[in-house]
Enzyme design. Structure first.
Site, short mmCIF file in Angstrom:
data_model
loop_
_atom_site.label_atom_id
_atom_site.label_comp_id
_atom_site.label_asym_id
_atom_site.label_seq_id
_atom_site.Cartn_x
_atom_site.Cartn_y
_atom_site.Cartn_z
N GLY A 280 59.79 67.58 97.32
CA GLY A 280 60.46 67.85 96.21
C GLY A 280 60.31 69.04 95.44
O GLY A 280 60.35 70.18 95.75
N SER B 191 55.84 71.19 102.11
CA SER B 191 56.54 71.85 101.00
C SER B 191 55.86 71.37 99.46
O SER B 191 54.88 71.96 99.51
CB SER B 191 57.98 71.08 101.04
OG SER B 191 58.94 71.75 100.42
N TRP B 192 56.59 70.95 98.64
CA TRP B 192 56.07 70.81 97.28
C TRP B 192 54.69 69.81 97.37
O TRP B 192 53.65 70.01 96.72
CB TRP B 192 57.05 69.90 96.45
CG TRP B 192 56.23 69.37 95.33
CD1 TRP B 192 56.09 67.82 95.00
CD2 TRP B 192 55.43 69.97 94.08
NE1 TRP B 192 55.26 67.69 93.90
CE2 TRP B 192 55.00 69.00 93.48
CE3 TRP B 192 55.07 71.22 93.94
CZ2 TRP B 192 54.08 69.18 92.22
CZ3 TRP B 192 54.56 71.46 92.86
CH2 TRP B 192 54.00 70.52 91.79
N ASP C 8 61.99 78.87 108.42
CA ASP C 8 61.71 78.04 107.14
C ASP C 8 62.55 78.95 106.12
O ASP C 8 62.04 80.03 105.83
CB ASP C 8 60.61 77.84 106.83
CG ASP C 8 60.27 76.72 105.93
OD1 ASP C 8 61.39 76.73 104.79
OD2 ASP C 8 59.35 76.07 105.62
N HIS D 248 62.41 74.22 107.98
CA HIS D 248 61.54 73.57 107.17
C HIS D 248 61.29 72.22 107.09
O HIS D 248 60.18 71.65 107.20
CB HIS D 248 62.17 73.83 105.66
CG HIS D 248 61.50 73.07 104.64
ND1 HIS D 248 60.42 73.81 104.06
CD2 HIS D 248 61.79 72.19 103.88
CE1 HIS D 248 59.89 73.14 103.18
NE2 HIS D 248 60.53 72.16 102.74
#
Length: 302
Positions: free
Chosen positions: A20, A87-88, A250, A278
């Site tokens: 996120g 990701s985050w 990505d 991604h």
């Protein structure tokens, strides 16, 4: 803080960090791990999922999340664990490991986001990377906050501020349209082959709001870390075995970031998956992550 555990209570502890910010775990965190070998820990970060208060931005920074992780580790009486994030979640995993390296046995990272200005620009700006590949989806996104004349020169900070203002609008339709646009932009660029299921039309209102609002909040504040913080502090990770998986195509987090991180680390492996973007759900990325976790279960480090 909503926490879930799964797997073998006597197995090797692994912490799953969702992306996120604001994506939540949504019950979808067990698949990379053999439940007979791992004690799996996952939690909804502040403001999202089943943690409360939902959607709150107060006291919601990277430092607060790092403190939450450390409090959880102590509560579960875990001396050290493997930290797994995408990701985050990869950003947060790296920041946590920099702050508490002695409690991180290994890092497994997917879709690396280094939270530098160039990474924000890649995701948000018209002259960034993603908008150049998906100009049609980008137009749907940016049209919420800018006219055609403004768009080419708008900076990331302006974009996040305008979206934040729309999210806070007292007009429900204005805020809903803006939240949907942000959510749909990320969904449109998350896979090598676009997936119509990754949209606000198929997600819950809660999922849309938490991801859009919290992601904008963190990007608006440069993820609450100094520019180039992670690469400037990689020496803290020198004794941590790190495994990086990144899709070649990505569009959310550029592959160059994973390459730079791998080059800066002393004890890491980078796996670039050629047939993926991604999303962790893409076949090549999913298979590689499962393979890594199965191999690590047999490692002498464990």
């Amino acid at each position: 803080m909503h926490v879930e555990t799964a797997g073998n209570p006597n197995g090797q502890p692994v912490l799953f960090l969702h992306g996120g910010p604001g994506a939540g775990i949504n019950g979808n965190y067990k698949w990379p791990f053999n439940p007979d070998q791992y004690f799996i820990v996952a939690f909804d970060q502040r403001g999202c999922g089943n943690s409360s208060p939902f959607g709150s931005l107060e006291n919601n920074t990277t430092k607060h999340l790092i403190d939450d992780i450390e409090a959880l580790r102590k509560h579960l009486q875990i001396q050290s664990w493997t930290v797994f994030g995408g990701s985050w979640g990869a950003t947060l995993a790296l920041c946590y490991a920099i702050a508490h390296p002695t409690h991180v046995k290994q890092l497994v990272l997917r879709g690396v986001f280094l939270a530098r200005q160039q990474d924000f620009d890649w995701f948000l700006q018209a002259n960034g990377g993603a908008a150049q590949v998906y100009p049609d989806a980008y137009e749907d996104f940016i049209s919420q906050v800018a006219n055609r004349t403004e768009r080419p020169n708008m900076r990331s900070a302006q974009i996040t501020q305008r979206f934040y203002d729309k999210f806070a609008s007292e007009n429900t339709q204005v805020s809903t349209d803006a939240l949907n646009a942000w959510f749909n932009w990320e969904g449109a660029i998350s896979k090598l082959l676009p997936d119509s299921h990754l949209s606000a039309q198929t997600a819950s209102n809660q999922q849309v709001k938490s991801l859009a609002l919290l992601e904008c909040h963190y990007l608006q504040h440069q993820c609450f870390i100094p520019e180039n913080y992670i690469l400037d502090n990689v020496q803290a990770l020198s004794n941590i075995s790190t495994h990086i998986v990144h899709g070649r195509y990505d569009m959310v987090c550029k592959v160059a970031a994973a390459y730079e991180l791998n080059n800066a680390l002393r004890n890491s492996q980078l796996f670039i998956v050629d047939n993926a973007g991604h999303s962790a759900s893409e076949k090549g990325i999913k298979a590689k992550l499962i393979s890594i976790m199965n191999d690590l279960a047999k490692s002498p480090l464990n």
